[in-house]
Scaffold this active site. Structure first.
Site, PDB file in Angstrom:
ATOM      1  N   PHE A  77       1.029  -1.588   0.180  1.00 22.28           N
ATOM      2  CA  PHE A  77       0.428   0.021  -0.157  1.00 22.28           C
ATOM      3  C   PHE A  77       1.153   1.218  -0.210  1.00 22.28           C
ATOM      4  CE2 PHE A  77      -2.241   2.851   2.527  1.00 22.28           C
ATOM      5  CZ  PHE A  77      -3.157   3.254   1.699  1.00 22.28           C
ATOM      6  N   GLN A  84       0.928  12.473  -0.532  1.00 24.84           N
ATOM      7  CA  GLN A  84       0.537  12.328   0.736  1.00 24.84           C
ATOM      8  C   GLN A  84       0.271  13.953   1.863  1.00 24.84           C
ATOM      9  OE1 GLN A  84       4.885  10.658   1.758  1.00 24.84           O
ATOM     10  NE2 GLN A  84       3.934   9.105  -0.008  1.00 24.84           N
ATOM     11  N   GLY A  85      -0.523  13.475   3.030  1.00 28.97           N
ATOM     12  CA  GLY A  85      -0.576  14.609   3.741  1.00 28.97           C
ATOM     13  C   GLY A  85      -1.750  14.394   3.488  1.00 28.97           C
ATOM     14  N   ASN A 117       8.997   1.211  10.546  1.00 20.77           N
ATOM     15  CA  ASN A 117       8.098   2.629   9.745  1.00 20.77           C
ATOM     16  C   ASN A 117       7.336   2.763  10.572  1.00 20.77           C
ATOM     17  OD1 ASN A 117       5.994   3.644   7.806  1.00 20.77           O
ATOM     18  ND2 ASN A 117       6.580   2.135   6.476  1.00 20.77           N
ATOM     19  N   LEU A 123      -1.183   3.858  11.558  1.00 19.31           N
ATOM     20  CA  LEU A 123      -1.887   4.170  10.536  1.00 19.31           C
ATOM     21  C   LEU A 123      -3.228   2.934  10.298  1.00 19.31           C
ATOM     22  CD1 LEU A 123      -3.576   5.323   7.672  1.00 19.31           C
ATOM     23  CD2 LEU A 123      -2.080   4.093   6.276  1.00 19.31           C
ATOM     24  N   TYR A 124      -2.316   1.851  10.415  1.00 18.12           N
ATOM     25  CA  TYR A 124      -3.133   0.578   9.929  1.00 18.12           C
ATOM     26  C   TYR A 124      -3.934   0.483  11.548  1.00 18.12           C
ATOM     27  CZ  TYR A 124      -0.096  -0.233   6.192  1.00 18.12           C
ATOM     28  OH  TYR A 124       0.127  -0.782   4.608  1.00 18.12           O
ATOM     29  N   ARG A 126      -5.157   2.739  13.468  1.00 25.61           N
ATOM     30  CA  ARG A 126      -5.999   3.217  13.526  1.00 25.61           C
ATOM     31  C   ARG A 126      -7.578   2.918  12.157  1.00 25.61           C
ATOM     32  NH1 ARG A 126      -2.829   7.383  12.414  1.00 25.61           N
ATOM     33  NH2 ARG A 126      -3.637   7.439  10.648  1.00 25.61           N
TER      34      ARG A 126
END
Length: 147
Positions: A77, A84-85, A117, A123-124, A126
């Protein structure tokens, strides 16, 4: 924003292959060109173009479906460095999960990330993914989400 997913095909592979992460992220993922070649040659995965209003903004791969475990990998992904952002990652993860659910009979979605990372791991998390305590053959940390 009008975001959507499209499987990579003869008509869009070049624009998807041109997507890139930032320089400091290149150790976290293979190039999109490599991913497309791997997907085409091994034919165990599906490459997905991530779009906003006909503009390619990212890439993902799904596959390595295991019928007996009813699990699949959500892999590779990325959001292109230019986009980005802007919140795309958080918007696309639910769409990718929906794509997986509509195309496979699954109970578990698995993914992995390179140690260090931390933004990817957060992110994952969340989105409901948790560490399994396992690592893949490349030493990446495995996370999964039970549906």
């Amino acid at each position: 924003m009008s975001i959507y997913i499209e499987e990579v095909n003869k008509g869009n592979w070049r624009e998807i292959a041109a997507l890139e992460v930032t320089e400091n992220q290149k150790d976290f993922m293979e190039s999109v060109s490599f991913c497309l070649a791997e997907s085409f040659i091994e034919q165990l995965t599906t490459s997905l173009g991530l779009y906003d209003d006909n503009q390619p903004v990212g890439y993902a791969m799904t596959g390595f479906y295991f019928d007996e475990k009813r699990s699949i990998w959500f892999d590779r992904f990325m959001i292109d460095r230019r986009f980005q952002g802007q919140g795309y990652a958080n918007q696309f993860i639910p769409l990718i999960e929906k794509y997986i659910i509509e195309n496979y009979d699954v109970q578990i979605i698995r993914l992995s990330f390179v140690p260090g990372n931390n933004p990817a791991e957060q992110l994952y998390k969340r989105h409901g993914f948790v560490r399994t305590g396992q690592h893949d053959s490349e030493g990446e940390i495995i996370m999964e989400k039970h549906l």
